[in-house]
Design a protein around this motif. Structure first.
Motif, mmCIF file in Angstrom:
data_model
loop_
_atom_site.group_PDB
_atom_site.id
_atom_site.type_symbol
_atom_site.label_atom_id
_atom_site.label_comp_id
_atom_site.label_asym_id
_atom_site.label_seq_id
_atom_site.Cartn_x
_atom_site.Cartn_y
_atom_site.Cartn_z
ATOM 1 N N SER A 1 88.142 -110.271 32.531
ATOM 2 C CA SER A 1 86.747 -110.136 32.928
ATOM 3 C C SER A 1 86.067 -111.473 33.195
ATOM 4 C CB SER A 1 86.008 -109.402 31.797
ATOM 5 O OG SER A 1 84.625 -109.594 31.832
ATOM 6 N N SER A 2 85.002 -111.427 33.992
ATOM 7 C CA SER A 2 84.178 -112.615 34.229
ATOM 8 C C SER A 2 83.356 -113.003 33.012
ATOM 9 C CB SER A 2 83.217 -112.351 35.399
ATOM 10 O OG SER A 2 82.207 -111.427 35.012
ATOM 11 N N GLY A 3 83.253 -112.107 32.044
ATOM 12 C CA GLY A 3 82.406 -112.349 30.882
ATOM 13 C C GLY A 3 80.972 -111.891 31.074
ATOM 14 N N TYR A 4 80.607 -111.532 32.305
ATOM 15 C CA TYR A 4 79.250 -111.076 32.594
ATOM 16 C C TYR A 4 79.209 -109.563 32.392
ATOM 17 C CZ TYR A 4 74.685 -111.227 35.016
ATOM 18 O OH TYR A 4 73.345 -111.150 35.348
ATOM 19 N N GLU A 5 79.092 -109.149 31.153
ATOM 20 C CA GLU A 5 79.248 -107.752 30.766
ATOM 21 C C GLU A 5 78.140 -107.331 29.802
ATOM 22 O OE1 GLU A 5 81.779 -105.859 31.848
ATOM 23 O OE2 GLU A 5 83.483 -107.178 32.272
ATOM 24 N N LYS A 6 77.814 -106.038 29.822
ATOM 25 C CA LYS A 6 76.896 -105.477 28.837
ATOM 26 C C LYS A 6 77.712 -104.914 27.673
ATOM 27 C CE LYS A 6 73.488 -102.904 30.270
ATOM 28 N NZ LYS A 6 72.729 -101.863 31.011
ATOM 29 N N PRO A 7 77.389 -105.275 26.439
ATOM 30 C CA PRO A 7 78.155 -104.762 25.301
ATOM 31 C C PRO A 7 78.201 -103.246 25.237
ATOM 32 C CG PRO A 7 76.744 -106.560 24.612
ATOM 33 C CD PRO A 7 76.366 -106.251 26.033
ATOM 34 N N GLU A 8 77.085 -102.582 25.596
ATOM 35 C CA GLU A 8 77.072 -101.127 25.531
ATOM 36 C C GLU A 8 78.029 -100.499 26.542
ATOM 37 O OE1 GLU A 8 72.928 -102.271 27.217
ATOM 38 O OE2 GLU A 8 74.501 -103.183 26.004
ATOM 39 N N SER A 9 78.296 -101.185 27.647
ATOM 40 C CA SER A 9 79.297 -100.705 28.594
ATOM 41 C C SER A 9 80.702 -100.911 28.033
ATOM 42 C CB SER A 9 79.162 -101.428 29.938
ATOM 43 O OG SER A 9 77.917 -101.132 30.553
ATOM 44 N N LEU A 10 80.927 -102.047 27.389
ATOM 45 C CA LEU A 10 82.239 -102.328 26.810
ATOM 46 C C LEU A 10 82.590 -101.345 25.699
ATOM 47 C CD1 LEU A 10 82.104 -106.232 26.605
ATOM 48 C CD2 LEU A 10 83.142 -104.821 28.396
ATOM 49 N N CYS A 11 81.585 -100.777 25.055
ATOM 50 C CA CYS A 11 81.843 -99.793 24.001
ATOM 51 C C CYS A 11 82.633 -98.604 24.523
ATOM 52 C CB CYS A 11 80.526 -99.321 23.393
ATOM 53 S SG CYS A 11 79.745 -100.526 22.301
ATOM 54 N N CYS A 12 82.519 -98.323 25.825
ATOM 55 C CA CYS A 12 83.269 -97.214 26.422
ATOM 56 C C CYS A 12 84.774 -97.429 26.304
ATOM 57 C CB CYS A 12 82.913 -97.058 27.900
ATOM 58 S SG CYS A 12 81.185 -96.707 28.229
ATOM 59 N N LEU A 13 85.185 -98.686 26.146
ATOM 60 C CA LEU A 13 86.613 -99.018 26.126
ATOM 61 C C LEU A 13 87.194 -99.104 24.721
ATOM 62 C CD1 LEU A 13 86.397 -101.758 28.880
ATOM 63 C CD2 LEU A 13 87.620 -99.588 29.103
ATOM 64 N N GLU A 14 86.379 -98.836 23.716
ATOM 65 C CA GLU A 14 86.877 -98.946 22.341
ATOM 66 C C GLU A 14 88.035 -97.974 22.119
ATOM 67 O OE1 GLU A 14 85.266 -99.742 17.868
ATOM 68 O OE2 GLU A 14 83.847 -99.087 19.410
ATOM 69 N N GLY A 15 89.128 -98.501 21.589
ATOM 70 C CA GLY A 15 90.324 -97.696 21.376
ATOM 71 C C GLY A 15 91.235 -97.624 22.582
ATOM 72 N N LEU A 16 90.783 -98.150 23.721
ATOM 73 C CA LEU A 16 91.584 -98.128 24.951
ATOM 74 C C LEU A 16 92.094 -99.515 25.329
ATOM 75 C CD1 LEU A 16 89.362 -95.749 27.119
ATOM 76 C CD2 LEU A 16 91.504 -95.163 25.956
ATOM 77 N N VAL A 17 91.342 -100.554 24.992
ATOM 78 C CA VAL A 17 91.721 -101.932 25.315
ATOM 79 C C VAL A 17 92.210 -102.631 24.045
ATOM 80 C CG1 VAL A 17 90.811 -104.198 25.981
ATOM 81 C CG2 VAL A 17 90.240 -102.179 27.337
ATOM 82 N N ASP A 18 93.302 -103.377 24.178
ATOM 83 C CA ASP A 18 93.890 -104.075 23.040
ATOM 84 C C ASP A 18 93.602 -105.576 23.069
ATOM 85 O OD1 ASP A 18 95.619 -101.743 22.020
ATOM 86 O OD2 ASP A 18 96.210 -101.896 24.127
#
Length: 296
Positions: A132-149
């Protein structure tokens, strides 16, 4: 999130479900330019067999010096259904990839999460890397919990003025800090297997830019003071001046040996031990992959 899109910090409000394109220049359906084994990541990501890199089109940041300009600007890209995306992940696993490497996927999160869930149900077992570019919203990243290692974000700038000039995002440092915090929360401490391949964890990348040594030092100081040995840091020297930077004369050259070594020496001064550095010949256009729809 895509009916009046708020997936990224831009919150452009585009109705992507209705065919509008957002700041990322993409509709809601994923578009990609390449899905293949990739040897040019950090050693703990590429290993000996390569990382299964899926390069998505479009970008929420679009830096003026982008090395993947063709896809970031949406010039190159082919639509991919969610089902096909799941198949791509499984095909890369069959080719021997150490991991699935999602390159700039944030603006397609609803589809990517659905495709990952389906692929895991069908037998996807290798780690998933979020690049990632690092330009991300934490609440969007929460969608990936348990899917990204493994999380592989950039931390491009500590200076908001540099972020505004080169990425049109003066709030970049604010969001990058929040994003890394969420990534560390999800990943925990770094975990490696017997081959030295990262199985869980965060590697923060920082690309050294010409004339920006002072800001690079500020970035490293922030990362060390805040996260210490909870993360790895990759100091990149691969900056390559491409034609689009001619409007920014200060960027129209490579990083000098002295500039890069000054940044690396500062990492040593700070006591940073979990650091990757690059050799000089990384700053070549041959390190930029061909976006020819392979594997798509």
């Amino acid at each position: 999130m895509t009916e009046g899109c708020t997936l990224c910090p831009r919150e452009c409000g585009a109705h992507r479900e209705k065919g509008e394109t957002g700041y990322c220049r993409m509709p809601v359906k994923p578009h990609g330019a390449r899905a293949a084994l990739h040897d040019w990541e950090e050693p703990c990501i590429s290993g000996t067999r390569g990382s299964g890199a899926v390069f998505f089109s479009g970008c929420t940041l679009r830096c003026v010096f982008c090395q993947n300009h063709e896809i970031a600007a949406g010039i190159v890209g082919k639509p991919i259904t969610n089902m096909r995306l799941s198949e791509i992940f499984l095909e890369l696993q069959m080719q021997g990839a150490h991991n699935i490497n999602l390159v700039t996927a944030g603006h397609f999160l609803p589809s990517v999460t659905a495709a990952l869930k389906r692929a895991k149900e069908l037998g996807l077992q290798i780690p998933v890397v979020y690049n990632s570019s690092g330009y991300e919203k934490p609440e969007s990243l929460c969608c990936l919990e348990g899917l990204v290692d493994v999380w592989l974000p950039d931390y491009k700038y500590e200076s908001s003025s540099l972020a505004e000039r080169y990425s049109h995002a003066p709030d970049y440092p604010v969001w990058a800090k929040r994003a890394v915090e969420e990534m560390v929360r999800q990943a925990g401490v770094p975990v490696f297997d017997a081959e030295g391949m990262m199985q869980r964890g965060v590697i923060v990348r920082h690309l050294v830019l010409p004339g920006c040594v002072s800001d690079s030092k500020d970035v490293l100081e922030y990362l060390q003071d805040t996260w210490g040995e909870k993360i790895w840091v990759s100091i990149l020297r691969q900056y390559t001046p491409l034609p689009q930077v001619r409007a920014y004369p200060e960027l129209d050259r490579k990083v000098t040996e002295e500039e890069y070594e000054e940044v690396v020496d500062y990492a040593r001064f700070l006591g940073m031990r979990q650091v990757y550095i690059q050799v000089e010949d990384c700053a070549r256009e041959s390190f930029i992959p061909a976006f020819d729809y392979e594997g798509i």
